[in-house]
Each structure stands twice: as C-alpha cells, then as structure tokens.
Design an enzyme around this catalytic site. Structure first.
Site, PDB file in Angstrom:
ATOM      1  CG  PHE A 148       2.524  28.350  34.561  1.00  0.00           C
ATOM      2  CD1 PHE A 148       1.404  27.683  35.054  1.00  0.00           C
ATOM      3  CD2 PHE A 148       3.746  28.076  35.158  1.00  0.00           C
ATOM      4  CE1 PHE A 148       1.509  26.772  36.109  1.00  0.00           C
ATOM      5  CE2 PHE A 148       3.863  27.177  36.205  1.00  0.00           C
ATOM      6  CZ  PHE A 148       2.741  26.528  36.681  1.00  0.00           C
ATOM      7  CE  LYS A 172       7.945  36.458  28.264  1.00  0.00           C
ATOM      8  NZ  LYS A 172       7.421  35.069  28.365  1.00  0.00           N
ATOM      9  CD  GLU A 175       7.362  30.714  27.716  1.00  0.00           C
ATOM     10  OE1 GLU A 175       6.947  31.702  28.364  1.00  0.00           O
ATOM     11  OE2 GLU A 175       8.482  30.205  27.914  1.00  0.00           O
ATOM     12  CB  SER A 225      11.203  30.010  38.941  1.00  0.00           C
ATOM     13  OG  SER A 225      11.915  30.407  37.789  1.00  0.00           O
ATOM     14  CB  CYS A 280       3.537  32.473  44.535  1.00  0.00           C
ATOM     15  SG  CYS A 280       2.296  33.740  44.655  1.00  0.00           S
ATOM     16  CD  GLU A 381       8.263  27.495  44.002  1.00  0.00           C
ATOM     17  OE1 GLU A 381       9.082  27.736  43.103  1.00  0.00           O
ATOM     18  OE2 GLU A 381       7.321  28.257  44.283  1.00  0.00           O
TER      19      GLU A 381
END
Ligand code: NAD
Length: 495
Positions: A148, A172, A175, A225, A280, A381
C-alpha cells in the site's frame, strides 16, 4: 460510490461481486469499493495476458521503446492527477506523492533504453569456424504483487522493465489504495501499448494464491511485509517460478561524533517522519555514537515538534495519517510496549487529534531515547512515525548493531571521516548504504533491494538486475560447414 474494477484488454471489468471498502485515512470514511476478484476474473485476465504476450514479444525493442517514451510523456502530463489519486487513498502529502511518481517515472525512462539494454554478447572463433553468442529472451507472463505504501512507484519498479523485455504483466496492487493502478494502466493504453500486455487484477490473498499456483505465470515480483514475502518466495519456488520478494526493514542511521549534527538531524526528521514513517527506506533507528546522544535527542525533539501533522489537502502538511485504524492501533501498541520495556519516551504521538478529522488515523511524531537491542520496539518493524535512539559507545558497537539486525534493507552513516565511511560502506551487511544522506535510495539505472530478511530471491528490482530478472539468457554456439568445396578460406581482414 465509486467502484474500482480490474483492467483487462484496455478496459475495466469485473465478474466477482465481492468487494471491500477503500477508506480515506484522513477521515476514516469509505470513499470507494474495490472488487475482490474471483477465479473467473483471474482466468479471463490470464487468457488475455497469454495471448497478447505472444504478439508483443514479436515487436522490436525499438518499437517497445517508442511506446515507453510516449508513456513517459503522458505520465509527466498527468503527474498532478496521479499524485492526487495516491494522496487521496494513501494519505501522504501531495509533495511526497508527486516525488514517488517521479521515482517511478525514472524507471520508465530507464526502460526506454531497452534496445541497448537487451544487447547480447558475441565471440567469434571460439573454436575453428565456430561462433558463440548470447541473447536475452522474454519469460512470458509476469506478475507483480505490491504494497500500500507506494501505489505508483513500487508497481513502476516492475512492469515497465518487464514489458520492455517483451513480457506481458499482471499487476495485483494493494487493496488499500487500488485506484492508481487503473490510471497507470489507462495511460499506458493511451501511449499505444497493445491491449492485454498490461492487465490489473484487484483482490487479496485469494488472487495472490491463484497467481502463485498457476503454471502459466513465469515470474512473480513481490514487495511487502517479510512474513508475506517469505510465503511468496516459498510458494513461487514450489510452483517453479522465478521470484524476487522484497520484505520489511529496520533502517539504522549512524551518527558519528564528527558528523555535521544539523544535517544528521534534518536527515532523521525527513527520513523518520516523512510519509508518516510508512516507507521501506524510513529511518527508524538513530544510533548516537560516543557522547553526542543528549544533543542529538534534544535537536530531533525540537525539530519534530515543528512538524505539521495534517491531511494531504492542507498544503502546509509535513505528515499525513497512517493507512488504517488497525495499523494505527498496532503502532500505538508498539509505543506502549516501548514504555513498558523501559525506553524513555521523549515525544508521544499517541491519541493525536486534529479538529475536523477526529476519526482520521493520525499519529504524531514519536521519539524514544535509550532504546536497547533486546527491546521489541528495536527488533521489529513498526512502520510508523516512531524513531528510536540507541546509544553506542563507539563505531564498532554501532556497526555490530547494524549487522546483527534481522533486516538489511538500508542504512546510512553521518561522518566527516573518509576512512570510517569507507569501512562502513564495505562492511555493512545491508543492501543499500548511504554516506551523509538520509535515505540511500538508488536511482532507476542502479538496482534496489535489501539483504537478510529484507529480500528473498536472487535479484533486486530495476536497473540491470531488473533486465536480468525479466529475461532468460540463451547462449548459442554455431558452425556452418562449407557449402562450396572450393570456397574461400576464413581469413580475418587486415589493413
Ligand atoms: P503486505 O505484506 O501486508 O501486503 C503486500 C501485498 O501482499 C498486498 O498486495 C496484499 O494484498 C498481499 N498480501 C497480504 N497478505 C497476504 C497473504 N497472507 N498472502 C498473500 N498475499 C498477501 O504489506 P503492506 O502492509 O501492504 O506494505 C507494508 C510492508 O511493505 C512493510 O513491511 C514495508 O517494509 C514493506 N515494503 C518493503 C519495500 C522494500 O523495498 N523492501 C518497499 C515497500 C514496502
């Protein structure tokens, strides 16, 4: 309410009636519904991708480059609209969103060089009258599964290069902020890309599993992740696919006693709290070496207090909300855990309220001091606006912290000592290393990727690693017998 569909053969469509709400993180309100695709959607998309790839692979690299060049122009023309789409669903500031689209655009620019990038190697006379050469050929249908936090840039690390290499690509997207993927696909069609070469499938784990298990899909690129990256890597390998799976991070910024402290503080503020820490390459650990800790903490606190936390629609905002209510709760729980573990909470971003946006997922800049390596807030994290200061007595202790951590995405050192800097860049067990820069993000023509738990697979993304990932090497060895008995001898010409 707006519905976000799949994109196939140059148009939107969906068969599945399942859907999920997409929220505005600044208000917590649903602003759209995204389709959660089914097997029927997947099969239609795969069929389109397979057919289009056969024709696309026949086009010359020069023709592909020209379409990519049109695409570059269209992205530049529509960059403000793309940035708004990103900000509306992600919540980051417009400046951040625009910057991220620009980084993606640079990968398109790199991919425009495909006629040169795909050039093979040739050796004449490897044996008597025998030549040998290598070429790179497309893989077929490639897939990308993206997170995301960069709904434009991370997909653009993948599909421009894959498509330039002669593959078709199924994206893909996350969402949580899926709209940008559709606009990026529409612009590619407008640029002249044949229908079906770039398709988008919306959905969640169900669709991901269909991708992983299908033998007609040749490769999977994943960014997200670490637990999911590991799963993608293992499943892809099980089903015989080429795979690159980029995972989470815990990036350390080491501040030596001889560093320019104001520059280091600027770096921590930008890289620690920018995009609400949901990068990240965010700096989540500042390692204060020697006796500079007190001054560093005081300066970071004073600058953090000046940051304006506000929705993206406020042009003075430095930092927006985090992505969902669940993620906000998770980050706030980490802050509470840090307090329980004995870290010193210098700035507390919990329960942050903005008038008119009381239901938004805002967290203020948070700063911990005296964090130690056995604490959960150090080991895991957090992916939010939380910076932990760890004190190290000397450079060796700081380097060990960097190297012993499970993650190996990025790190940076602030110093004015060339010898230390050279030692650090050589010995850090990390994929991307910076010197006197806060976020060592490589440019599109170099490659991006971590070490250890931050990357599973053999290839990083974009740059030459991207070209190699999205193409198969073939080496040809060839001898032609003489066709005429009395034909000329093979002689190399001289001046
Ligand atoms: P995520 O792992 O939850 O989701 C990433 C993608 O995987 C999404 O498309 C999602 O739909 C799908 N997915 C989620 N759970 C799945 C499951 N169980 N099985 C199959 N597919 C699944 O990640 P996120 O929350 O969207 O993104 C944040 C994470 O991404 C952070 O950990 C961050 O460090 C990482 N990230 C890493 C890089 C990098 O370059 N290493 C870059 C950006 C983000």
């Amino acid at each position: 309410m707006k519905k976000i569909h799949n994109y196939v053969d140059g148009d939107t469509f969906s068969i599945s009636k399942n859907e999920l709400s997409v929220e505005d993180p600044s208000t917590g309100e649903a602003i759209a519904k995204v389709v959660l695709s089914s097997k029927d959607d997947f099969e239609k998309i795969l069929d389109s991708s397979r057919k289009s790839q056969i024709e696309w692979a026949k086009t010359t690299p020069l023709k592909r480059s020209r379409i990519l060049s049109n695409y570059k122009t269209l992205i530049e023309k529509n960059i403000d609209e793309l940035a708004e789409i990103v900000s509306r669903e992600h919540g980051k500031t417009l400046a951040d969103a625009k910057g991220s689209v620009t980084r993606g655009l640079e990968v398109v620019e790199f991919a425009c060089g495909i006629p040169h990038l795909l050039k093979g190697e040739f050796s004449q006379n490897v044996g008597t009258n025998i030549d040998s050469w290598s070429i790179r050929q497309p893989l077929g249908v490639c897939a990308g599964i993206t997170p995301f936090n960069f709904p434009a840039m991370v997909p653009m690390w993948m599909y421009p290069i894959s498509i330039a290499c002669g593959n078709s690509f199924i994206l893909k997207p996350s969402e949580k902020d899926p709209s940008c993927s559709i606009r990026l696909a529409e612009l590619f069609t407008e640029a002249g890309l044949p229908n079906g070469v770039f398709n988008v499938i919306q959905g969640d784990k169900e669709v991901v599993d269909l991708i992983l298990e299908n033998e007609k899909i040749s490769s999977v690129s994943f960014v997200g992740s670490t637990p999911v990256a590991k799963y993608i890597y293992e499943q892809s390998a099980k089903f015989g696919k080429r795979v690159q799976a980029l995972g989470g991070a815990k990036n350390h910024l080491v501040i030596m006693p001889d560093a320019n402290l104001d520059q280091a503080v600027d770096g921590i503020i930008g890289a620690g709290y920018g995009s609400a820490g949901e990068r990240c390459m965010a700096i989540s650990v500042a390692v204060a070496v020697g006796d500079i800790g007190d001054e560093l903490v005081q300066k970071v606190q004073s600058e953090a207090q000046k940051l304006k936390v506000a929705p993206w629609t406020n042009m003075e905002s430095d930092m927006g909300p985090v992505i969902t209510k669940e993620h906000k709760d998770k980050i706030e729980n980490y802050i509470s855990t840090g307090v329980k573990e004995g870290a010193k909470l210098i700035e507390d971003g919990r329960n942050y309220k903005i008038q008119g946006y009381e239901n938004g997922y805002f967290i203020g800049p948070t700063l911990f001091d005296n964090v130690t390596k056995d604490m959960q807030i150090y080991k895991e994290e957090i992916f939010g606006p939380v910076v932990s200061v760890v004190r190290a007595k000397d450079y060796d202790e700081a380097l060990n912290l960097v190297n012993d951590h499970q993650y190996g995405n990025g790190t940076s050192i602030y110093t004015s000592d060339g010898e230390i800097s050279r030692h650090f860049t050589t010995n850090a067990k990390i994929g991307m290393v910076g010197v006197n820069v806060p976020i060592p993000v490589p440019m599109a023509f170099h490659s991006f990727g971590g070490w250890k738990q931050s990357l599973f697979g053999d290839h990083s993304v974009h740059g030459m690693e991207g070209i190699h990932f999205y193409s198969k090497l073939k080496t040809v060895t060839s001898r032609w017998p003489k066709s005429i008995q009395s034909g000329p001898e093979f002689v190399l010409p001289t001046n």
